[in-house]
Scaffold this motif. Structure first.
Motif, PDB file in Angstrom:
ATOM      1  N   ILE A   2      41.225  42.437  33.369  1.00  0.00           N
ATOM      2  CA  ILE A   2      41.481  42.109  34.777  1.00  0.00           C
ATOM      3  C   ILE A   2      42.485  43.095  35.363  1.00  0.00           C
ATOM      4  CG2 ILE A   2      42.562  40.407  36.299  1.00  0.00           C
ATOM      5  CD1 ILE A   2      41.315  38.237  34.406  1.00  0.00           C
ATOM      6  N   CYS A   3      43.591  43.304  34.655  1.00  0.00           N
ATOM      7  CA  CYS A   3      44.643  44.177  35.166  1.00  0.00           C
ATOM      8  C   CYS A   3      44.184  45.624  35.279  1.00  0.00           C
ATOM      9  CB  CYS A   3      45.889  44.074  34.287  1.00  0.00           C
ATOM     10  SG  CYS A   3      46.738  42.477  34.415  1.00  0.00           S
ATOM     11  N   LEU A   4      43.445  46.117  34.288  1.00  0.00           N
ATOM     12  CA  LEU A   4      42.960  47.494  34.339  1.00  0.00           C
ATOM     13  C   LEU A   4      41.923  47.676  35.439  1.00  0.00           C
ATOM     14  CD1 LEU A   4      42.683  48.363  30.535  1.00  0.00           C
ATOM     15  CD2 LEU A   4      44.453  49.081  32.160  1.00  0.00           C
ATOM     16  N   THR A   5      41.094  46.656  35.637  1.00  0.00           N
ATOM     17  CA  THR A   5      40.107  46.703  36.723  1.00  0.00           C
ATOM     18  C   THR A   5      40.794  46.772  38.076  1.00  0.00           C
ATOM     19  OG1 THR A   5      38.445  45.493  35.441  1.00  0.00           O
ATOM     20  CG2 THR A   5      38.214  45.450  37.835  1.00  0.00           C
ATOM     21  N   LEU A   6      41.821  45.949  38.243  1.00  0.00           N
ATOM     22  CA  LEU A   6      42.555  45.944  39.509  1.00  0.00           C
ATOM     23  C   LEU A   6      43.247  47.289  39.744  1.00  0.00           C
ATOM     24  CD1 LEU A   6      44.072  42.358  39.344  1.00  0.00           C
ATOM     25  CD2 LEU A   6      42.248  43.132  40.854  1.00  0.00           C
TER      26      LEU A   6
END
Length: 414
Positions: free
Chosen positions: A170-174
């Protein structure tokens, strides 16, 4: 980041973009969208694109249904979870009548107007959110089982925390989308998680929260899980909160200062003074009121520096980070409405020099208090909001009428 239309068109050609999502939110904060082909975009930037507004609850009547979406070029994002060959980009849009007059109930535009008004008074609103969610297992058909993904607790690590790879994704996608998560961790409840975000201007912070919720739900589904933002999905476990941190900046410097606290005190006093009236919009569901008063979710109209059972908290941090943290809002709220109301109430406190009540230092979960309380039910919140002069002065009457009616219908369905 601001992009010229020409830069966007060049990016589309260079990166094999095949679809463009034009997104907006309904009055309850649910993201909606329409997909168009790249060759249509130059025309849409100039003219907009028509859609049936009567199909979006609260937007219009069937006999006056035509509305326009006008894309905001500064919100251009590529969607990392979509195919990289034939990729997809997304814009947030403002909603207008066919003559390009803004739609009165477009909550994103209403927040933009609020922030412009505050800017005219010499301030910039910065906002940072902290959002919690649960991950549940799914059955063979992909339906939620309401069985938590793990039995981990606060700040646990693997193997108790089985969601660390999902949070990482989630964090890397964001980050790929230009959104900066500040931290992430396992929360108190089984299968519960939290992601916190860097401060941004108020409008961008709300755009990013909408994107975050979409990313969480999409990535969780790719992992065979169901992400829930319900305020109280498990009766015996802690609820999901959406903490909204606000500060006012002037000339690049934080105006909330501990050595000159009057502005901060008035701002908080305004939020507390109108907190009961705003509850319908910050806690919009029957389920919302099962969370309040338990597991550090506030029940009383109160504030503190370190006490996490109060409605507003002001952490003792260095001057540039001083802010007020509003703790009663939950992830089901429309963030554009929530931030609009919180800023309006805080500025009302400043304008009228409202006095701040004494700090509350006792644990309000185990100690009864004579302090005023937030509404205990959705029905109580509806009655307070529809009779509030502050709400009537802050939001369009048609928006209030729809919101009250939709929440009343929700009560009748239970």
């Amino acid at each position: 980041m601001n992009h010229t239309i020409q830069e966007i068109l060049e990016f589309i050609e260079e990166h094999d973009v095949k679809f463009i999502r034009l997104a907006f939110c309904d009055l309850l904060g649910n993201q909606k969208n329409i997909s168009v082909m790249p060759r249509q975009l130059p025309r849409i930037f100039e003219e907009g694109i028509l859609f049936d507004g009567s199909a979006i609850a609260g937007f219009g009547r069937i006999e006056e249904s035509d509305l326009l979406l006008m894309p905001d070029s500064s919100t251009f994002d590529i969607l990392p979870w979509r195919p990289q060959n034939g990729s997809v980009i997304r814009f947030f849009c403002s909603v207008h009548y066919p003559d390009k007059t803004p739609l009165e109930v477009d909550c994103r535009s209403l927040l933009k107007q609020r922030l412009t008004k505050v800017k005219q008074e010499g301030y910039q609103v910065l906002c940072g959110t902290e959002c919690e969610f649960y991950l549940f297992k799914t059955d063979e058909q992909g339906n939620c089982t309401w069985i938590p993904h793990d039995q981990g607790g606060y700040f646990d690590v693997a193997p108790l925390d089985k969601g660390e790879d999902i949070r990482r994704n989630i964090c890397l996608t964001l980050e790929e989308m230009g959104i900066e998560p500040e931290s992430s961790h396992h929360e108190q409840g089984p299968g519960q998680h939290e992601v916190d975000f860097q401060y941004r201007d108020g409008l961008t912070a709300c755009d990013q929260l909408i994107t975050f919720k979409w990313a969480v739900q999409t990535i969780s589904e790719l992992h065979g899980l169901y992400a829930s933002f319900l305020p109280k999905p498990i009766e015996s476990a802690s609820g999901n909160g959406l903490h909204i941190n606000l500060s006012l900046y002037r000339n690049g410097k934080n105006s909330f200062q501990f050595d000159q606290p009057e502005l901060l005190k008035h701002f908080i006093a305004g939020i507390l003074a109108h907190s009961k009236e705003m509850a319908l919009f910050l806690n919009p569901d029957i389920n919302s009121y099962r969370r309040l008063g338990e597991d550090k979710a506030p029940k009383y109209v109160s504030w503190s520096h370190s006490n996490r059972t109060t409605l507003v908290r002001v952490p003792r941090v260095e001057d540039r980070l001083v802010r007020c943290e509003v703790r009663n809002s939950d992830p089901l709220c429309n963030p554009y409405l929530a931030v609009n109301l919180l800023v309006a109430s805080g500025m009302d406190g400043i304008e009228n020099k409202l006095e701040l009540m004494d700090e509350c230092t006792k644990n309000l979960e185990i100690n009864q208090s004579v302090l005023d309380t937030l509404p205990r039910t959705l029905e109580e919140a509806i009655n307070i909001a529809k009779n509030s002069e502050f709400i009537k002065q802050t939001l369009p009457s048609s928006l209030i009428d729809y919101y009250v009616e939709s929440r009343t219908q929700l009560l009748h369905k239970k």
